[in-house]
Write a protein that holds these residues in place. Structure first.
Motif, PDB file in Angstrom:
ATOM      1  N   VAL A 115     -50.679  -6.092  -6.449  1.00 16.81           N
ATOM      2  CA  VAL A 115     -52.074  -5.820  -6.793  1.00 16.81           C
ATOM      3  C   VAL A 115     -52.691  -7.110  -7.322  1.00 16.81           C
ATOM      4  CG1 VAL A 115     -53.554  -4.566  -8.373  1.00 16.81           C
ATOM      5  CG2 VAL A 115     -51.695  -3.395  -7.251  1.00 16.81           C
ATOM      6  N   VAL A 116     -53.771  -7.563  -6.699  1.00 10.95           N
ATOM      7  CA  VAL A 116     -54.426  -8.796  -7.156  1.00 10.95           C
ATOM      8  C   VAL A 116     -55.259  -8.498  -8.391  1.00 10.95           C
ATOM      9  CG1 VAL A 116     -56.017 -10.623  -6.555  1.00 10.95           C
ATOM     10  CG2 VAL A 116     -54.509  -9.706  -4.826  1.00 10.95           C
ATOM     11  N   ASP A 117     -56.191  -7.581  -8.238  1.00  6.47           N
ATOM     12  CA  ASP A 117     -56.937  -7.152  -9.421  1.00  6.47           C
ATOM     13  C   ASP A 117     -57.510  -5.774  -9.158  1.00  6.47           C
ATOM     14  OD1 ASP A 117     -59.210  -7.480  -7.873  1.00  6.47           O
ATOM     15  OD2 ASP A 117     -59.780  -9.352  -8.777  1.00  6.47           O
ATOM     16  N   GLN A 118     -58.519  -5.402  -9.893  1.00  7.96           N
ATOM     17  CA  GLN A 118     -59.013  -4.022  -9.847  1.00  7.96           C
ATOM     18  C   GLN A 118     -59.403  -3.572  -8.448  1.00  7.96           C
ATOM     19  OE1 GLN A 118     -59.958  -2.545 -13.107  1.00  7.96           O
ATOM     20  NE2 GLN A 118     -60.323  -0.574 -12.183  1.00  7.96           N
ATOM     21  N   ASN A 119     -59.885  -4.519  -7.651  1.00  5.50           N
ATOM     22  CA  ASN A 119     -60.430  -4.104  -6.357  1.00  5.50           C
ATOM     23  C   ASN A 119     -59.604  -4.525  -5.174  1.00  5.50           C
ATOM     24  OD1 ASN A 119     -62.738  -3.228  -7.725  1.00  5.50           O
ATOM     25  ND2 ASN A 119     -63.557  -5.291  -7.690  1.00  5.50           N
ATOM     26  N   ARG A 120     -58.605  -5.367  -5.365  1.00  6.83           N
ATOM     27  CA  ARG A 120     -57.920  -5.919  -4.202  1.00  6.83           C
ATOM     28  C   ARG A 120     -56.423  -5.773  -4.325  1.00  6.83           C
ATOM     29  NH1 ARG A 120     -59.998 -11.791  -4.161  1.00  6.83           N
ATOM     30  NH2 ARG A 120     -59.888 -11.422  -6.404  1.00  6.83           N
ATOM     31  N   ALA A 121     -55.791  -5.636  -3.182  1.00  4.53           N
ATOM     32  CA  ALA A 121     -54.335  -5.567  -3.159  1.00  4.53           C
ATOM     33  C   ALA A 121     -53.829  -6.591  -2.176  1.00  4.53           C
ATOM     34  CB  ALA A 121     -53.881  -4.174  -2.724  1.00  4.53           C
ATOM     35  N   LEU A 122     -52.628  -7.067  -2.449  1.00  2.00           N
ATOM     36  CA  LEU A 122     -51.956  -7.923  -1.477  1.00  2.00           C
ATOM     37  C   LEU A 122     -51.220  -6.997  -0.534  1.00  2.00           C
ATOM     38  CD1 LEU A 122     -51.645 -10.926  -1.025  1.00  2.00           C
ATOM     39  CD2 LEU A 122     -49.514 -10.852  -2.264  1.00  2.00           C
ATOM     40  N   VAL A 123     -51.478  -7.156   0.750  1.00  2.00           N
ATOM     41  CA  VAL A 123     -51.095  -6.138   1.710  1.00  2.00           C
ATOM     42  C   VAL A 123     -50.285  -6.803   2.818  1.00  2.00           C
ATOM     43  CG1 VAL A 123     -52.461  -5.410   3.683  1.00  2.00           C
ATOM     44  CG2 VAL A 123     -52.596  -4.130   1.574  1.00  2.00           C
ATOM     45  N   ASP A 124     -49.292  -6.096   3.328  1.00  2.00           N
ATOM     46  CA  ASP A 124     -48.418  -6.701   4.336  1.00  2.00           C
ATOM     47  C   ASP A 124     -48.021  -5.667   5.366  1.00  2.00           C
ATOM     48  OD1 ASP A 124     -45.568  -8.991   3.916  1.00  2.00           O
ATOM     49  OD2 ASP A 124     -47.036  -8.712   5.515  1.00  2.00           O
ATOM     50  N   ALA A 125     -47.831  -6.120   6.592  1.00  6.09           N
ATOM     51  CA  ALA A 125     -47.342  -5.255   7.666  1.00  6.09           C
ATOM     52  C   ALA A 125     -46.444  -6.114   8.553  1.00  6.09           C
ATOM     53  CB  ALA A 125     -48.503  -4.673   8.461  1.00  6.09           C
ATOM     54  N   PRO A 126     -45.535  -5.488   9.301  1.00  3.56           N
ATOM     55  CA  PRO A 126     -44.602  -6.298  10.085  1.00  3.56           C
ATOM     56  C   PRO A 126     -45.277  -7.227  11.089  1.00  3.56           C
ATOM     57  CG  PRO A 126     -43.850  -4.047   9.997  1.00  3.56           C
ATOM     58  CD  PRO A 126     -45.175  -4.061   9.336  1.00  3.56           C
ATOM     59  N   ASP A 127     -46.491  -6.874  11.542  1.00  6.50           N
ATOM     60  CA  ASP A 127     -47.089  -7.696  12.590  1.00  6.50           C
ATOM     61  C   ASP A 127     -48.302  -8.486  12.128  1.00  6.50           C
ATOM     62  OD1 ASP A 127     -49.118  -5.129  14.204  1.00  6.50           O
ATOM     63  OD2 ASP A 127     -48.539  -5.448  12.130  1.00  6.50           O
ATOM     64  N   ILE A 184     -39.584  -1.160  -2.375  1.00  8.18           N
ATOM     65  CA  ILE A 184     -39.486  -2.611  -2.234  1.00  8.18           C
ATOM     66  C   ILE A 184     -39.697  -3.265  -3.586  1.00  8.18           C
ATOM     67  CG2 ILE A 184     -40.135  -2.973   0.180  1.00  8.18           C
ATOM     68  CD1 ILE A 184     -43.023  -3.311  -0.819  1.00  8.18           C
ATOM     69  N   PRO A 185     -39.114  -4.448  -3.783  1.00  3.40           N
ATOM     70  CA  PRO A 185     -39.452  -5.202  -4.982  1.00  3.40           C
ATOM     71  C   PRO A 185     -40.852  -5.787  -4.823  1.00  3.40           C
ATOM     72  CG  PRO A 185     -38.000  -6.474  -3.599  1.00  3.40           C
ATOM     73  CD  PRO A 185     -38.127  -5.142  -2.948  1.00  3.40           C
ATOM     74  N   ARG A 186     -41.358  -6.355  -5.868  1.00  2.00           N
ATOM     75  CA  ARG A 186     -42.716  -6.912  -5.818  1.00  2.00           C
ATOM     76  C   ARG A 186     -42.756  -8.101  -4.865  1.00  2.00           C
ATOM     77  NH1 ARG A 186     -46.288 -10.213  -8.899  1.00  2.00           N
ATOM     78  NH2 ARG A 186     -44.497 -11.469  -9.459  1.00  2.00           N
ATOM     79  N   VAL A 187     -43.707  -8.093  -3.933  1.00  2.00           N
ATOM     80  CA  VAL A 187     -43.867  -9.169  -2.939  1.00  2.00           C
ATOM     81  C   VAL A 187     -42.534  -9.518  -2.268  1.00  2.00           C
ATOM     82  CG1 VAL A 187     -44.891 -11.400  -2.476  1.00  2.00           C
ATOM     83  CG2 VAL A 187     -45.691 -10.092  -4.391  1.00  2.00           C
ATOM     84  N   PRO A 188     -42.056  -8.663  -1.387  1.00  2.00           N
ATOM     85  CA  PRO A 188     -40.779  -8.963  -0.741  1.00  2.00           C
ATOM     86  C   PRO A 188     -40.970  -9.920   0.429  1.00  2.00           C
ATOM     87  CG  PRO A 188     -41.593  -6.883   0.033  1.00  2.00           C
ATOM     88  CD  PRO A 188     -42.603  -7.376  -0.945  1.00  2.00           C
ATOM     89  N   LYS A 189     -39.860 -10.504   0.879  1.00  2.00           N
ATOM     90  CA  LYS A 189     -39.912 -11.332   2.080  1.00  2.00           C
ATOM     91  C   LYS A 189     -40.173 -10.415   3.267  1.00  2.00           C
ATOM     92  CE  LYS A 189     -36.843 -15.241   1.025  1.00  2.00           C
ATOM     93  NZ  LYS A 189     -36.662 -15.114  -0.351  1.00  2.00           N
ATOM     94  N   LYS A 190     -40.631 -11.021   4.365  1.00  2.00           N
ATOM     95  CA  LYS A 190     -40.960 -10.218   5.535  1.00  2.00           C
ATOM     96  C   LYS A 190     -39.749  -9.417   6.015  1.00  2.00           C
ATOM     97  CE  LYS A 190     -44.741  -9.788   8.001  1.00  2.00           C
ATOM     98  NZ  LYS A 190     -45.964 -10.323   7.538  1.00  2.00           N
ATOM     99  N   LYS A 191     -38.593 -10.093   5.983  1.00  2.00           N
ATOM    100  CA  LYS A 191     -37.374  -9.433   6.468  1.00  2.00           C
ATOM    101  C   LYS A 191     -37.059  -8.205   5.613  1.00  2.00           C
ATOM    102  CE  LYS A 191     -33.470 -11.559   6.232  1.00  2.00           C
ATOM    103  NZ  LYS A 191     -32.094 -12.018   6.382  1.00  2.00           N
ATOM    104  N   THR A 192     -37.129  -8.392   4.260  1.00  2.00           N
ATOM    105  CA  THR A 192     -36.840  -7.268   3.359  1.00  2.00           C
ATOM    106  C   THR A 192     -37.812  -6.139   3.590  1.00  2.00           C
ATOM    107  OG1 THR A 192     -36.827  -9.104   1.789  1.00  2.00           O
ATOM    108  CG2 THR A 192     -35.931  -7.001   1.037  1.00  2.00           C
ATOM    109  N   LEU A 193     -39.077  -6.513   3.828  1.00  2.00           N
ATOM    110  CA  LEU A 193     -40.091  -5.487   4.047  1.00  2.00           C
ATOM    111  C   LEU A 193     -39.770  -4.673   5.280  1.00  2.00           C
ATOM    112  CD1 LEU A 193     -42.915  -4.352   3.272  1.00  2.00           C
ATOM    113  CD2 LEU A 193     -43.832  -5.922   4.937  1.00  2.00           C
TER     114      LEU A 193
END
Lengths: 178, 159
Positions: free
Chosen positions: B55-67, B87-96
């Motif tokens: 979570v970056v802040d109140q309005n934004r999230a750090l978001v990830d997808a395999p592609d 998942i742990p916080r901010v995982p590597k792509k492989k872990t995700l």
């Protein structure tokens, strides 16, 4: 990714060499501007205030844009600024959480405009730094320093997926509960 | 200016005594948390399933997808789903990707009623004219069978 309004530039310049001074001192400055032309202009603005040199008797040696090294890592940015209000100059320290420094600076400018009605020309950035989690001062940034952060979203914003599908009237009242 | 982040339920009446250990019942079922799977409902990545990675802040999230490249997204562009992954916080792509496989996000999504509806919508939007013709014939046939059964039941009822 996101287009930033403000870009960070490194401007290097010096006074023109004269008979009395063959090798004038070279000065480097990092500043934020919307484009390169404005960056150079801002460079002379600051240099004039610090040294006895103007654009007419100086030269810019290099101008490079500085890009974010880790744009996928969330960082806490602290920005020290000096701004001119209606009554005088003040210093301020503000903290922002963002993935890039340019994003944090953009947040700062928009926040100053909204909270203090201070526009871009009246703000001078003294210093920026990435603050480690322990040294953050503001509660607003500290509340996100939680590895098990969890909160619900209050309102579900119902909006069409593209602006083309926007209509003035809807058949039924939207349900705003998440 | 610390904004109110975690909501608290309305204060109870004086007769109710809430002890410290008791967690108040909140009407929210889906939370923004690390590992929450969300659907993008606006913008360039419309229709994608992404995982909230931080979570970056109140309005934004750090978001990830395999592609896609990991990036920040406003919560207004996300609709939370019921699926979460571990998942742990901010995982590597492989872990995700491994965690997504383990939690079987794709199958869970496609077997959920929401996911199935989206698949059907996509299929319907991608029909060509011949498919629509075939669909029309199939609908007519189905309604014919239903009407026959209905007529039989009516006749039984009338007699």
């Amino acid at each position: 990714m996101v287009t930033f309004r403000f870009h960070q530039y490194q401007v290097v310049g010096r006074a023109l060499p004269t008979d009395s001074d063959e090798h004038p001192k070279i000065y480097r400055m990092k500043l934020w501007a919307t484009n390169e032309v404005r960056a150079k202009s801002k460079f002379w603005y600051f240099l004039r205030k610090l040294k006895k040199v103007k654009k007419s008797n100086g030269q810019v040696l290099a101008i490079n844009e500085i890009f974010e090294k880790n744009p996928t890592k969330i960082k806490n940015y602290g920005i020290w600024l000096r701004y001119q209000s209606r009554t005088g100059y003040h210093n301020m320290y503000k903290e922002y959480r963002d993935t890039t420094l340019n994003g944090a600076v953009e947040q700062m400018y928009t926040e100053m405009a909204s909270r203090h009605r201070v526009r871009f020309p009246c703000i001078q950035i003294i210093k920026t730094a990435t603050i480690p989690t322990k040294l953050c001062k503001r509660d607003n940034t500290k509340q996100f320093h939680n590895s098990k952060i969890k909160f619900p979203l209050m309102v579900k914003k119902v909006r069409p997926p593209t602006r083309k599908l926007k209509t003035t009237y809807k058949a039924s009242r939207p349900n705003l509960f998440m | 200016n610390s904004s109110i982040l975690i909501p608290s339920p309305p204060l109870s009446s004086i007769s109710n005594t809430i002890t410290h250990k008791q967690t108040p019942k909140m009407p929210f079922k889906r939370y923004v948390e690390i590992g929450r799977v969300a659907l993008v409902n606006y913008g360039k990545d419309y229709g994608k399933l992404v995982v909230i990675v931080d979570v970056v802040d109140q309005n934004r999230a750090l978001v990830d997808a395999p592609d896609m490249v990991r990036g920040q997204m406003n919560f207004k562009r996300l609709t939370l789903t019921d699926i979460t992954i571990d998942i742990p916080r901010v995982p590597k792509k492989k872990t995700l990707i491994e965690a997504m496989e383990k939690a079987d996000v794709k199958n869970k999504w496609e077997s959920s009623s929401w996911g199935r509806k989206l698949i059907v919508q996509k299929r319907r939007a991608s029909l060509n004219d011949f498919d629509r013709f075939k669909l029309m014939l199939a609908k007519i046939k189905r309604s014919g069978v239903i009407k026959q059964e209905l007529a039989k039941l009516k006749k039984e009822n009338a007699s």
